[in-house]
Write a protein that holds these residues in place. Sequence first.
Motif: not given
Length: 278
Positions: A32-35, A80-81, A122-126
């Motif tokens: 869902a986050a990728r989308g 991010g999560i 990417v998660a860390w960046s967000v």
Amino acid sequence: MEFGAVARTGPGRPRSGPADTVTEWSARAGLAARGTIYVLVGLLALRVALGDRRKQADAGGALAELAGRPYGAVLLWALGIGLLGMAVWRLSAALFGSAGPDGRAARTRLLALGACVFYGSVAWSVLAFAAGSGGTEPSGDQRSRDVTARALGVPAGQWLVGAVAVAIAAAGVWIAVQAVRRAFHEELDLGAMSRRTLRLVDVTGVAGGVARGAVFAAAGAFAVRAAVDYRPEKAKGLDDTLRSFAATPLGPWLLAVVAVGLMLFGLYSFAVARWPRV
């Protein structure tokens, strides 16, 4: 897409345990986050195609867009999560394998590990962006040029950059071909979908996959050129790569088509999160 390994309680009788449930929901959140990111990047690219040159059509631009909305901070933390959940899912597949005939193959696990590292970064960046209360995200184009320059500066760096660039371009072609072949059906619980829903998902999967593959292939081609010419400034991030489509003879129309395709890939990611093959 097979979520996690399957425990067995008897001959031929699978049973999902708590770990499988955690892995499944991590994957759903990550998809869902990728989308969300692909839909936002596609929207930003479409605005660029329509003449708004100030927008940054990449992940940084997507984060800035979210930060400027009501409850933007909450949305950024949720994004991010979710991406962190994607990284956890891919780590699980790398460590324990996944269901399917090739789920425990070394190649499959290595690909999963690479995806884990990518989505983890990417998660860390967000999350860092969210913690910074909407600070400016560095340009992906500048990061691409900086990384290419550093890589070209090491021994045999030209060959290293060239090899990675060719791999990225080849991955783009492979992504597009797999989309046309509808290989993504392996990721979906087709039995849970109506015929009409499946047709709609096929549109998002094929068109979105081809657009995503085209962007990968173009980015790889620019990196190859940077390696051959030994000029890191010719490497392009996502934003510059998308803008390059508008510089073709087809002009902004091609960029608009690619932008819509990226949005469709985002919708496809939502579909996989909704109807995963478990």
